[in-house]
Design a protein around this motif. Structure first.
Motif, mmCIF file in Angstrom:
data_model
loop_
_atom_site.group_PDB
_atom_site.id
_atom_site.type_symbol
_atom_site.label_atom_id
_atom_site.label_comp_id
_atom_site.label_asym_id
_atom_site.label_seq_id
_atom_site.Cartn_x
_atom_site.Cartn_y
_atom_site.Cartn_z
ATOM 1 N N GLY A 1 0.807 -1.222 0.000
ATOM 2 C CA GLY A 1 0.000 0.000 0.000
ATOM 3 C C GLY A 1 0.832 1.260 0.000
ATOM 4 N N ASN A 2 0.170 2.383 0.246
ATOM 5 C CA ASN A 2 0.856 3.671 0.109
ATOM 6 C C ASN A 2 1.522 4.166 1.391
ATOM 7 N N GLY A 3 1.667 3.316 2.351
ATOM 8 C CA GLY A 3 2.387 3.704 3.561
ATOM 9 C C GLY A 3 1.483 3.860 4.765
ATOM 10 N N THR A 4 0.174 3.926 4.531
ATOM 11 C CA THR A 4 -0.784 4.021 5.627
ATOM 12 C C THR A 4 -0.682 2.761 6.492
ATOM 13 N N ASP A 5 -0.686 2.944 7.786
ATOM 14 C CA ASP A 5 -0.672 1.826 8.746
ATOM 15 C C ASP A 5 0.614 1.003 8.744
ATOM 16 N N TYR B 1 -5.648 2.512 -6.036
ATOM 17 C CA TYR B 1 -5.471 3.475 -4.940
ATOM 18 C C TYR B 1 -4.457 4.519 -5.376
ATOM 19 N N THR B 2 -4.438 5.633 -4.643
ATOM 20 C CA THR B 2 -3.472 6.682 -4.968
ATOM 21 C C THR B 2 -2.290 6.611 -4.009
ATOM 22 N N SER B 3 -1.213 7.226 -4.425
ATOM 23 C CA SER B 3 -0.005 7.183 -3.626
ATOM 24 C C SER B 3 0.952 8.275 -4.068
ATOM 25 N N ASN B 4 1.846 8.680 -3.178
ATOM 26 C CA ASN B 4 2.911 9.557 -3.628
ATOM 27 C C ASN B 4 4.240 8.797 -3.764
ATOM 28 N N ASN B 5 4.108 7.500 -3.956
ATOM 29 C CA ASN B 5 5.276 6.640 -4.220
ATOM 30 C C ASN B 5 5.165 6.049 -5.627
HETATM 31 C C1 LIG Z 1 -3.372 6.037 0.603
HETATM 32 O O1 LIG Z 1 -4.409 5.124 0.358
HETATM 33 C C2 LIG Z 1 -5.569 5.361 1.143
HETATM 34 C C3 LIG Z 1 -6.541 4.278 0.818
HETATM 35 O O2 LIG Z 1 -5.930 3.057 0.789
HETATM 36 C C4 LIG Z 1 -6.111 6.739 0.843
HETATM 37 O O3 LIG Z 1 -7.190 7.005 1.678
HETATM 38 C C5 LIG Z 1 -5.017 7.798 1.023
HETATM 39 O O4 LIG Z 1 -5.485 9.057 0.600
HETATM 40 C C6 LIG Z 1 -3.799 7.422 0.228
HETATM 41 N N1 LIG Z 1 -2.730 8.378 0.447
HETATM 42 C C7 LIG Z 1 -2.116 9.026 -0.554
HETATM 43 C C8 LIG Z 1 -0.978 9.925 -0.134
HETATM 44 O O5 LIG Z 1 -2.411 8.913 -1.713
#
Ligand SMILES: *[C@@H]1O[C@H](CO)[C@@H](O)[C@H](O)[C@H]1NC(C)=O
Ligand SMILES: *[C@@H]1O[C@H](CO)[C@@H](O)[C@H](O)[C@H]1NC(C)=O
Length: 248
Positions: free
Chosen positions: A90-94, A220-224
């Protein structure tokens, strides 16, 4: 004489029978023992075989989960610099990058593969050997302290170079990471990562629509950088480009 002989015969007979009997007994005992040990031998063989089968089955399961994955990350560096990547689910959350990988829900099990370059790559190999997870931290107990993440290796598409890799059809300065990754740890087959060089993180990424025959838009979105487990993923340091190709 007659009596004696008879007596003798009478005495002798039971003695003989006892000897005979004990001999027979011994024989059967021996044959029992032989039979028992043969059975045990076969049994231990069977156990060994079953254990081997179970282990093999285990290996097969693991092998199915672990899929060969390649990252090329283009970064021009100077001699002596070493690119690492850090990342996870994932994008780093959790994520818990400061904890041991077993306690970090984002740590992904990996096993580095040979690079098969003409040149030897002792530093990368040293770091790769003990690097058993892709994580956002550098906290893997058995890794040498010089390893700042998951190691990459400088490669080129120039066939005259000792650092030519035949999957690098992209150019010079493509740092390559080559491992089997446990794709079963990923809810949707994607994992995130960023480059890490001289203690500095790569800047945030705004990944563009990927190209390549295995390009899929992540859910999903991410800054990676977002890469796909089981494929060749090609990126540029700090850049938005993304290429996903099938491994041949
Ligand atoms: C990371 O993913 C979560 C959902 O999985 C989303 O709510 C969150 O905005 C995302 N963060 C970024 C920086 O895109
Ligand atoms: C690393 O992991 C160990 C346990 O394996 C833990 O004690 C330590 O606090 C962690 N963090 C750092 C930064 O070393």
């Amino acid at each position: 004489m007659e009596v004696f002989r008879t007596l003798r015969f009478r005495f002798a007979h039971p003695i003989l029978r006892v000897i005979e009997a004990s001999f027979f007994f011994a024989q059967t005992e021996i044959s029992h023992l032989v039979l028992i040990s043969a059975t045990m031998f076969h049994f231990s063989f069977l156990v060994t075989f079953l254990v081997a089968l179970a282990t093999a089955a285990d290996d097969i399961v693991v092998d199915e989960d672990f899929q060969e994955t390649i990252i090329f990350l283009k970064k021009q560096t100077t001699f002596g610099q070493n690119v690492f990547i850090r990342g996870g689910v994932g994008n780093g959350t959790d994520c818990k990058p400061d904890e041991a990988p077993a306690k970090d829900p984002c740590a992904i099990p990996i096993a580095h593969l040979e690079l098969e370059l003409d040149s030897e790559t002792p530093l990368r190999d040293l770091w790769a050997e003990t690097d058993l997870f892709l994580t956002w931290g550098a906290n893997e107990t058995d890794q040498p302290s010089t390893a700042l993440g998951t190691p990459a290796q400088w490669t080129t598409s120039n066939q005259n170079s000792d650092y030519f890799h035949d999957l690098n059809i992209y150019g010079e300065n493509y740092w390559m990471v080559h491992f089997d990754m446990d794709c079963s740890k990923l809810p949707n087959g994607f994992f995130d990562f960023k480059g890490y060089l001289d203690g500095q993180w790569e800047s945030d990424i705004s990944q563009a629509q990927c190209t390549g025959n295995m390009a899929v838009t992540p859910p999903y979105t991410s800054n990676n950088h977002i890469a796909r487990c089981g494929y060749v993923n090609v990126f540029e340091w700090g850049g938005s480009s993304c290429l996903m190709e099938e491994l041949e």
